[in-house]
Write a protein that holds these residues in place. Structure first.
Motif, PDB file in Angstrom:
ATOM      1  N   LEU A   1       0.910  -1.259   0.250  1.00  0.00           N
ATOM      2  CA  LEU A   1      -0.202   0.090  -0.293  1.00  0.00           C
ATOM      3  C   LEU A   1       0.965   1.054   0.341  1.00  0.00           C
ATOM      4  CD1 LEU A   1      -2.924  -0.830   3.138  1.00  0.00           C
ATOM      5  CD2 LEU A   1      -2.790  -0.564  -0.272  1.00  0.00           C
ATOM      6  N   TYR A   2       1.822   1.035   0.334  1.00  0.00           N
ATOM      7  CA  TYR A   2       3.002   1.837   1.102  1.00  0.00           C
ATOM      8  C   TYR A   2       3.457   2.608  -0.277  1.00  0.00           C
ATOM      9  CZ  TYR A   2       2.952   3.878   5.233  1.00  0.00           C
ATOM     10  OH  TYR A   2       2.588   4.059   6.846  1.00  0.00           O
TER      11      TYR A   2
ATOM     12  N   TYR B   1       1.619   6.604  -6.484  1.00  0.00           N
ATOM     13  CA  TYR B   1      -0.123   7.684  -7.519  1.00  0.00           C
ATOM     14  C   TYR B   1       0.679   9.244  -6.858  1.00  0.00           C
ATOM     15  CZ  TYR B   1      -3.288   4.026  -7.649  1.00  0.00           C
ATOM     16  OH  TYR B   1      -3.971   2.733  -7.209  1.00  0.00           O
ATOM     17  N   LEU B   2       1.788   9.283  -6.260  1.00  0.00           N
ATOM     18  CA  LEU B   2       2.117  10.552  -6.313  1.00  0.00           C
ATOM     19  C   LEU B   2       2.801  10.918  -7.414  1.00  0.00           C
ATOM     20  CD1 LEU B   2       1.986  11.091  -2.034  1.00  0.00           C
ATOM     21  CD2 LEU B   2       0.514  11.731  -3.151  1.00  0.00           C
ATOM     22  N   ASN B   3       3.601  10.278  -7.307  1.00  0.00           N
ATOM     23  CA  ASN B   3       4.806   9.885  -8.466  1.00  0.00           C
ATOM     24  C   ASN B   3       3.479  10.777  -9.230  1.00  0.00           C
ATOM     25  OD1 ASN B   3       7.435  10.074  -7.255  1.00  0.00           O
ATOM     26  ND2 ASN B   3       7.221   8.085  -7.161  1.00  0.00           N
TER      27      ASN B   3
ATOM     28  N   CYS C   1      -4.147   8.283  -3.720  1.00  0.00           N
ATOM     29  CA  CYS C   1      -3.105   8.072  -2.740  1.00  0.00           C
ATOM     30  C   CYS C   1      -4.151   8.354  -1.572  1.00  0.00           C
ATOM     31  CB  CYS C   1      -2.190   9.039  -3.110  1.00  0.00           C
ATOM     32  SG  CYS C   1      -1.155   9.349  -2.252  1.00  0.00           S
ATOM     33  N   LYS C   2      -5.224   9.855  -1.718  1.00  0.00           N
ATOM     34  CA  LYS C   2      -6.264   9.921  -0.434  1.00  0.00           C
ATOM     35  C   LYS C   2      -6.507   8.129  -0.305  1.00  0.00           C
ATOM     36  CE  LYS C   2      -8.457  13.339  -2.266  1.00  0.00           C
ATOM     37  NZ  LYS C   2      -8.985  13.742  -2.201  1.00  0.00           N
ATOM     38  N   ASN C   3      -7.105   7.889  -0.733  1.00  0.00           N
ATOM     39  CA  ASN C   3      -8.148   6.721  -0.036  1.00  0.00           C
ATOM     40  C   ASN C   3      -7.053   5.844  -0.055  1.00  0.00           C
ATOM     41  OD1 ASN C   3     -10.103   7.195  -1.714  1.00  0.00           O
ATOM     42  ND2 ASN C   3      -9.861   6.840  -3.679  1.00  0.00           N
ATOM     43  N   ILE C   4      -5.842   5.690   0.294  1.00  0.00           N
ATOM     44  CA  ILE C   4      -4.504   4.507   0.706  1.00  0.00           C
ATOM     45  C   ILE C   4      -4.627   5.179   1.893  1.00  0.00           C
ATOM     46  CG2 ILE C   4      -2.536   3.393   0.549  1.00  0.00           C
ATOM     47  CD1 ILE C   4      -2.885   3.483  -2.174  1.00  0.00           C
TER      48      ILE C   4
ATOM     49  N   SER D   1       9.587   7.659   3.569  1.00  0.00           N
ATOM     50  CA  SER D   1      10.168   7.319   5.001  1.00  0.00           C
ATOM     51  C   SER D   1       9.582   6.885   5.909  1.00  0.00           C
ATOM     52  CB  SER D   1      10.253   8.785   5.609  1.00  0.00           C
ATOM     53  OG  SER D   1      10.892   8.591   7.664  1.00  0.00           O
ATOM     54  N   LEU D   2       8.561   6.656   5.913  1.00  0.00           N
ATOM     55  CA  LEU D   2       7.296   5.656   6.495  1.00  0.00           C
ATOM     56  C   LEU D   2       7.869   4.195   6.261  1.00  0.00           C
ATOM     57  CD1 LEU D   2       4.312   7.261   7.733  1.00  0.00           C
ATOM     58  CD2 LEU D   2       5.145   6.601   9.105  1.00  0.00           C
ATOM     59  N   ARG D   3       7.310   4.621   5.096  1.00  0.00           N
ATOM     60  CA  ARG D   3       7.555   2.931   4.214  1.00  0.00           C
ATOM     61  C   ARG D   3       9.208   2.436   4.928  1.00  0.00           C
ATOM     62  NH1 ARG D   3      10.748   0.385   0.004  1.00  0.00           N
ATOM     63  NH2 ARG D   3       9.426  -1.186  -0.895  1.00  0.00           N
TER      64      ARG D   3
END
Length: 135
Positions: free
Chosen positions: A4-5, A11-13, A34-37, A89-91
């Motif tokens: 998901l990350y 999607y942002l890319n 991306c907002k849905n994820i 970073s979170l990924r």
């Protein structure tokens, strides 16, 4: 979680590429995906079990969602890049956490094995003896 990350980052890319190409049809679609994820991340948090950690993560995700809403409306790349950096970073953090959990689980299995009486659970089985008994 990692997939998901990966998808959110992708999607942002794609949103950035759409913005660079002035593709204002696909740009909001990628932002929305991306907002849905991010909403899925928020909805899947177990606030009771996760306590303060889950609450903090929820706040981060809510912030990312808000930044993306603003980026979508303003069609500005800054907000997208900000969220993109945080998601990357979170990924990486989750990947490290998964590696640590795997290592601890592996060590727990080693510790359990080393503390057990190895002869209790092991029975010697000899195929030849069984064949002799059958004859």
């Amino acid at each position: 979680l990692i997939l998901l990350y990966d998808a959110a980052i992708n999607y942002l890319n794609k949103a950035n590429i759409a913005l660079e190409n002035n593709d204002l049809e696909s740009f909001p679609v990628h932002i929305q995906d991306c907002k849905n994820i991010i909403m899925e991340f928020m909805n899947s948090l177990d606030m009771e079990a996760g306590g303060e950690f889950a609450e903090n993560l929820y706040g981060l995700y809510r912030y990312y969602h808000t930044v993306l809403v603003k980026a979508e409306l303003s069609q500005q790349r800054e907000g997208i890049d900000e969220v993109l950096g945080h998601l990357i970073s979170l990924r990486e953090t989750w990947l490290k956490a998964i590696d640590i959990a795997k290592a601890e689980k592996g060590q727990d299995l080693v510790d359990k094995y080393e503390s057990s009486d190895k002869t209790e659970s092991f029975e010697y089985y000899d195929d030849e003896e069984e064949e002799d008994e059958d004859e």
